[in-house]
Design a protein around this motif. Structure first.
Motif, PDB file in Angstrom:
ATOM      1  N   TYR A   3       7.990   5.200 -14.821  1.00  0.00           N
ATOM      2  CA  TYR A   3       8.008   4.779 -13.424  1.00  0.00           C
ATOM      3  C   TYR A   3       7.538   3.329 -13.291  1.00  0.00           C
ATOM      4  O   TYR A   3       6.660   2.898 -14.030  1.00  0.00           O
ATOM      5  CB  TYR A   3       7.066   5.649 -12.574  1.00  0.00           C
ATOM      6  N   TYR A   6       5.940   1.112 -10.108  1.00  0.00           N
ATOM      7  CA  TYR A   6       5.433   1.105  -8.743  1.00  0.00           C
ATOM      8  C   TYR A   6       5.010  -0.318  -8.382  1.00  0.00           C
ATOM      9  O   TYR A   6       4.695  -1.129  -9.247  1.00  0.00           O
ATOM     10  CB  TYR A   6       4.194   2.011  -8.607  1.00  0.00           C
ATOM     11  N   GLN A  53       2.278  -2.214  -5.575  1.00  0.00           N
ATOM     12  CA  GLN A  53       1.281  -2.151  -4.507  1.00  0.00           C
ATOM     13  C   GLN A  53       1.241  -3.525  -3.866  1.00  0.00           C
ATOM     14  O   GLN A  53       0.734  -4.483  -4.462  1.00  0.00           O
ATOM     15  CB  GLN A  53      -0.099  -1.774  -5.037  1.00  0.00           C
ATOM     16  N   ARG A  78      -1.065  -2.243   1.284  1.00  0.00           N
ATOM     17  CA  ARG A  78      -0.131  -1.123   1.346  1.00  0.00           C
ATOM     18  C   ARG A  78      -0.376  -0.166   0.192  1.00  0.00           C
ATOM     19  O   ARG A  78      -1.107  -0.446  -0.734  1.00  0.00           O
ATOM     20  CB  ARG A  78       1.294  -1.647   1.323  1.00  0.00           C
ATOM     21  N   GLY A  79       0.257   0.958   0.249  1.00  0.00           N
ATOM     22  CA  GLY A  79       0.109   1.963  -0.789  1.00  0.00           C
ATOM     23  C   GLY A  79       0.953   1.654  -2.000  1.00  0.00           C
ATOM     24  O   GLY A  79       1.436   0.541  -2.188  1.00  0.00           O
ATOM     25  N   LEU A  80       1.137   2.653  -2.837  1.00  0.00           N
ATOM     26  CA  LEU A  80       1.936   2.518  -4.041  1.00  0.00           C
ATOM     27  C   LEU A  80       3.376   2.921  -3.730  1.00  0.00           C
ATOM     28  O   LEU A  80       3.656   4.072  -3.417  1.00  0.00           O
ATOM     29  CB  LEU A  80       1.366   3.408  -5.144  1.00  0.00           C
ATOM     30  N   LEU A  86       7.103   3.554  -4.939  1.00  0.00           N
ATOM     31  CA  LEU A  86       7.912   3.854  -6.117  1.00  0.00           C
ATOM     32  C   LEU A  86       9.156   2.983  -6.095  1.00  0.00           C
ATOM     33  O   LEU A  86       9.928   3.013  -5.138  1.00  0.00           O
ATOM     34  CB  LEU A  86       8.294   5.335  -6.136  1.00  0.00           C
ATOM     35  N   TYR A 132      12.458   4.981 -11.377  1.00  0.00           N
ATOM     36  CA  TYR A 132      11.987   5.975 -12.327  1.00  0.00           C
ATOM     37  C   TYR A 132      13.129   6.294 -13.291  1.00  0.00           C
ATOM     38  O   TYR A 132      14.297   6.121 -12.976  1.00  0.00           O
ATOM     39  CB  TYR A 132      11.445   7.222 -11.643  1.00  0.00           C
ATOM     40  N   GLU A 164      14.565   3.658  -6.062  1.00  0.00           N
ATOM     41  CA  GLU A 164      14.106   4.272  -4.822  1.00  0.00           C
ATOM     42  C   GLU A 164      14.357   3.384  -3.611  1.00  0.00           C
ATOM     43  O   GLU A 164      14.548   3.878  -2.507  1.00  0.00           O
ATOM     44  CB  GLU A 164      12.609   4.590  -4.910  1.00  0.00           C
ATOM     45  N   PHE A 184       1.174  -6.160  -6.869  1.00  0.00           N
ATOM     46  CA  PHE A 184       0.570  -5.582  -8.070  1.00  0.00           C
ATOM     47  C   PHE A 184       1.534  -4.530  -8.587  1.00  0.00           C
ATOM     48  O   PHE A 184       1.792  -3.529  -7.917  1.00  0.00           O
ATOM     49  CB  PHE A 184      -0.791  -4.985  -7.697  1.00  0.00           C
ATOM     50  N   LEU A 203       2.794  -1.683 -11.250  1.00  0.00           N
ATOM     51  CA  LEU A 203       2.201  -0.664 -12.113  1.00  0.00           C
ATOM     52  C   LEU A 203       3.292   0.143 -12.804  1.00  0.00           C
ATOM     53  O   LEU A 203       4.236   0.607 -12.162  1.00  0.00           O
ATOM     54  CB  LEU A 203       1.326   0.278 -11.302  1.00  0.00           C
ATOM     55  N   PHE A 210       0.368   8.967 -15.467  1.00  0.00           N
ATOM     56  CA  PHE A 210      -0.706   8.140 -16.017  1.00  0.00           C
ATOM     57  C   PHE A 210      -0.270   6.687 -15.960  1.00  0.00           C
ATOM     58  O   PHE A 210       0.845   6.356 -16.356  1.00  0.00           O
ATOM     59  CB  PHE A 210      -1.024   8.569 -17.450  1.00  0.00           C
ATOM     60  N   PHE A 211      -1.167   5.847 -15.498  1.00  0.00           N
ATOM     61  CA  PHE A 211      -0.817   4.474 -15.179  1.00  0.00           C
ATOM     62  C   PHE A 211      -1.322   3.479 -16.206  1.00  0.00           C
ATOM     63  O   PHE A 211      -2.362   3.671 -16.825  1.00  0.00           O
ATOM     64  CB  PHE A 211      -1.386   4.093 -13.807  1.00  0.00           C
ATOM     65  N   GLY A 212      -0.572   2.382 -16.311  1.00  0.00           N
ATOM     66  CA  GLY A 212      -1.039   1.226 -17.036  1.00  0.00           C
ATOM     67  C   GLY A 212      -2.014   0.433 -16.188  1.00  0.00           C
ATOM     68  O   GLY A 212      -2.347   0.817 -15.058  1.00  0.00           O
ATOM     69  N   GLN A 213      -2.462  -0.678 -16.732  1.00  0.00           N
ATOM     70  CA  GLN A 213      -3.485  -1.469 -16.054  1.00  0.00           C
ATOM     71  C   GLN A 213      -2.924  -2.387 -14.972  1.00  0.00           C
ATOM     72  O   GLN A 213      -3.684  -2.980 -14.215  1.00  0.00           O
ATOM     73  CB  GLN A 213      -4.270  -2.302 -17.074  1.00  0.00           C
TER      74      GLN A 213
END
Lengths: 113, 113
Positions: A34, A36, A38, A42-44, A46, A49, A59, A88, A90, A103-106
């Motif tokens: 995925y 994403y 940010q 705002r939120g994450l 998508l 994917y 998406e 940002f 992700l 599970f996310f990267g940094q």
């Protein structure tokens, strides 16, 4: 154990320049992958994917594209960055079977100037 | 179209008290729900999840409650600790449609010592 690598950590790019962000996963096979974003306040969201090599679902329509050239590699690209692409970014992976966590990267902080 | 909503952008709680973070969703196909904790400039880390066959899941100080009829879930943290201060994201996925994870806009929790 599984690990996810995302680079670079920060990036400043001029408007109109290309973009390539890379993400790789280790320790698992055939993950769901995925991208994403940010944006500030705002939120994450998508963006893309992928359930397998060459299989990409988008998406939201936008200035970005994604590719999965290998099983555990996911690339986010743009031919010409816009100011609105700042944010940002992700990368994440999941097992893709049944009820499962992502599970996310940094993350990569992209600033388009 | 925001399928997962967190209507409280911020929450402040005294140390030792309970923190309650709320989340609503609109898509009845969602059958798996997750909470993530995020620090600035880092990727989200998975906290706790719940499947649609349950209405409660507990892990130490963290408990997630699911009300399917109301399409609502909540995360309870008790007792709250200063280290819990972070942004919390609610997420949802539908196992029948390939496990895309949809996130809310986040709630910034501040635990006051």
């Amino acid at each position: 154990s599984q690990t996810i690598h995302q680079w670079p950590a920060t990036l400043v790019q001029p408007v109109g320049s290309p973009l390539s962000l890379e993400c790789t996963v280790e320790g698992t096979s055939n993950p769901n992958l995925y991208w994403y974003r940010q944006a500030a306040g705002r939120g994450l969201q998508l963006l893309f994917y992928s359930v397998g090599i060459g299989q990409i679902s988008s998406e939201v329509p936008q200035n970005l594209s994604a590719s999965r050239p290998q099983d555990r590699q996911f690339i986010l690209s743009s031919k010409k960055l816009l100011l609105s692409d700042s944010g940002f970014y992700l990368c994440a992976w999941s097992g893709g079977v049944g009820w499962d966590e992502a599970f996310f990267g940094q993350g990569t902080r992209l600033t388009v100037v | 179209d925001q399928q997962v909503k967190q209507n409280s952008p911020s929450l402040s709680v005294q140390e030792g008290r309970i923190s309650i973070l709320n989340c609503d969703y609109t898509n009845s196909m969602f059958d798996y729900f997750l909470w993530y904790k995020k620090y600035p400039a880092e990727g989200p880390t998975f906290l706790i999840s719940i499947s649609s066959i349950k209405d409660k899941n507990e892990d130490g100080r963290f408990t997630v409650f699911l009300n399917k009829s109301a399409k609502h879930l909540s995360l309870h943290i008790v007792p709250s600790q200063p280290g819990d201060s972070a942004v919390y994201f609610c997420a949802a996925s539908a196992s029948s449609t390939g496990n895309q994870f949809y996130f809310g806009t986040g709630t910034s929790l501040t635990v006051i010592p």
